[in-house]
Design an enzyme around this catalytic site. Sequence first.
Site, PDB file in Angstrom:
ATOM      1  N   ASN A  55       0.872  -1.176   0.000  1.00 49.16           N
ATOM      2  CA  ASN A  55       0.000   0.000   0.000  1.00 49.16           C
ATOM      3  C   ASN A  55       0.906   1.221   0.000  1.00 49.16           C
ATOM      4  OD1 ASN A  55      -1.844   2.019   0.513  1.00 49.16           O
ATOM      5  ND2 ASN A  55      -2.343   1.343   2.602  1.00 49.16           N
ATOM      6  N   TRP A  56       0.937   1.906  -1.144  1.00 53.87           N
ATOM      7  CA  TRP A  56       1.856   3.045  -1.269  1.00 53.87           C
ATOM      8  C   TRP A  56       1.364   4.292  -0.538  1.00 53.87           C
ATOM      9  CZ3 TRP A  56       3.268   3.018  -7.243  1.00 53.87           C
ATOM     10  CH2 TRP A  56       4.087   1.904  -7.500  1.00 53.87           C
ATOM     11  N   LYS A  57       0.089   4.296  -0.162  1.00 54.66           N
ATOM     12  CA  LYS A  57      -0.512   5.492   0.479  1.00 54.66           C
ATOM     13  C   LYS A  57      -0.262   6.726  -0.394  1.00 54.66           C
ATOM     14  CE  LYS A  57      -0.155   3.091   4.815  1.00 54.66           C
ATOM     15  NZ  LYS A  57      -0.057   3.107   6.263  1.00 54.66           N
ATOM     16  N   HIS A  65      -9.631   1.223   4.827  1.00 47.76           N
ATOM     17  CA  HIS A  65      -8.326   1.253   5.491  1.00 47.76           C
ATOM     18  C   HIS A  65      -8.439   2.071   6.770  1.00 47.76           C
ATOM     19  CE1 HIS A  65      -4.184   2.350   6.365  1.00 47.76           C
ATOM     20  NE2 HIS A  65      -3.868   1.221   5.775  1.00 47.76           N
ATOM     21  N   GLU A 100      -6.739   4.339   7.982  1.00 45.89           N
ATOM     22  CA  GLU A 100      -6.580   5.797   7.816  1.00 45.89           C
ATOM     23  C   GLU A 100      -7.847   6.420   7.243  1.00 45.89           C
ATOM     24  OE1 GLU A 100      -2.902   5.365   5.703  1.00 45.89           O
ATOM     25  OE2 GLU A 100      -2.016   4.675   7.574  1.00 45.89           O
ATOM     26  N   GLU A 126      -5.901  -5.484  10.195  1.00 50.79           N
ATOM     27  CA  GLU A 126      -4.868  -4.493  10.470  1.00 50.79           C
ATOM     28  C   GLU A 126      -5.142  -3.829  11.821  1.00 50.79           C
ATOM     29  OE1 GLU A 126      -2.761  -3.137   6.661  1.00 50.79           O
ATOM     30  OE2 GLU A 126      -4.478  -1.832   6.919  1.00 50.79           O
ATOM     31  N   GLY A 170       1.985   1.610  10.938  1.00 56.98           N
ATOM     32  CA  GLY A 170       2.931   2.721  10.862  1.00 56.98           C
ATOM     33  C   GLY A 170       3.610   3.038  12.186  1.00 56.98           C
ATOM     34  N   SER A 223       2.914  -2.751  10.266  1.00 52.31           N
ATOM     35  CA  SER A 223       4.350  -2.880  10.480  1.00 52.31           C
ATOM     36  C   SER A 223       4.909  -4.249  10.071  1.00 52.31           C
ATOM     37  CB  SER A 223       4.718  -2.546  11.935  1.00 52.31           C
ATOM     38  OG  SER A 223       4.351  -1.204  12.232  1.00 52.31           O
ATOM     39  N   GLY A 238       2.752  -1.309   4.270  1.00 51.67           N
ATOM     40  CA  GLY A 238       2.934   0.104   3.969  1.00 51.67           C
ATOM     41  C   GLY A 238       4.409   0.439   3.876  1.00 51.67           C
ATOM     42  N   GLY A 239       4.940   1.021   4.936  1.00 51.38           N
ATOM     43  CA  GLY A 239       6.293   1.570   4.958  1.00 51.38           C
ATOM     44  C   GLY A 239       7.385   0.664   4.420  1.00 51.38           C
TER      45      GLY A 239
HETATM   46  P1  PGA Z   1       2.546  -0.160   7.716  1.00 50.24           P
HETATM   47  O1  PGA Z   1       1.125   0.131   7.012  1.00 50.24           O
HETATM   48  O2  PGA Z   1       3.064  -1.429   7.091  1.00 50.24           O
HETATM   49  O3  PGA Z   1       3.394   1.043   7.377  1.00 50.24           O
HETATM   50  O4  PGA Z   1       2.281  -0.314   9.164  1.00 50.24           O
HETATM   51  C1  PGA Z   1       0.242  -0.918   6.748  1.00 50.24           C
HETATM   52  C2  PGA Z   1      -1.032  -0.380   6.158  1.00 50.24           C
HETATM   53  O5  PGA Z   1      -1.404   0.752   6.482  1.00 50.24           O
HETATM   54  O6  PGA Z   1      -1.691  -1.051   5.349  1.00 50.24           O
END
Ligand code: PGA
Length: 258
Positions: A10-12, A96, A98, A168, A174, A214, A235-236
């Site tokens: 997930n590039w956000k 998601h 967020e 999640e 994050g 994470s 994500g990251g």
């Molecule tokens: P993260 O994000 O791996 O940076 O914790 C995961 C996500 O938001 O899908």
Amino acid sequence: MSRQIVIAANWKMHKTSEQARAYIQQLSKQVELAPNELVFLAVPATSLEAAASAAAGTSVVVGAQNMHDAEKGAFTGEISANMLKAAGAQFVVLGHSERRHVFGEDDAFINRKLHRAIDSGIRPIVCIGETLEQRKSGATERTLKQQIEQSLKGITAEQLTTVIVAYEPVWAIGTGETATPEMAQEAHAFIRKTLAELWNQDAANKVVIQYGGSAKPANAAGLMAQADIDGLLIGGAALEADGLLQIINNTHPIVSES
Ligand code: PGA
């Protein structure tokens, strides 16, 4: 039973079209997937066309991070399922954390999006997960059950088998804090049991349940070794192609060295 494995990045809100192309070129050159394994990239809407054309003919599947539930209309700034599809999206991330916590999306809205995505032929990844407060107060299972009941409401057992559920935990996204493989497995098993109760066991057995929060090269193999963890939403640690390749590499042996 053998389920599909879906490793997703997930590039956000990262990457222009040019950066998307470079990432996909690197990834597609080096990645080799097992027959039941898929690699998904959830890219920003502005990079969809470029990403989809860079991914054409490779094993990389491109999708979107969000959509609106309406077919069209006066919704300034929003994007419809048909627009995403026309731009090359094959899947879409819905609900998601967020979107839920920063933009106030609720399960009813997510459910309407889910129906629209299914009707439009875009594979949905529906995200669920408890906050730290809910976990600490013993409300994890209640929260997950409610999110499943409400966000997946009204779909058939057959439709359910095409939905990917991403577990999640909000406190792990994050933050660098990951659920242990055992904690994640416990939640995944509960999610599958709940799907079996609400639909049926056969359909529940086919649902891909990803873990996100994470996930990184160092913990990916331990998470993926769990019986009910069928993929990762990253994500990251997957913002660069190298990171995603390393995660895929660590979770199964069929990746070329070049
Ligand atoms: P993260 O994000 O791996 O940076 O914790 C995961 C996500 O938001 O899908």
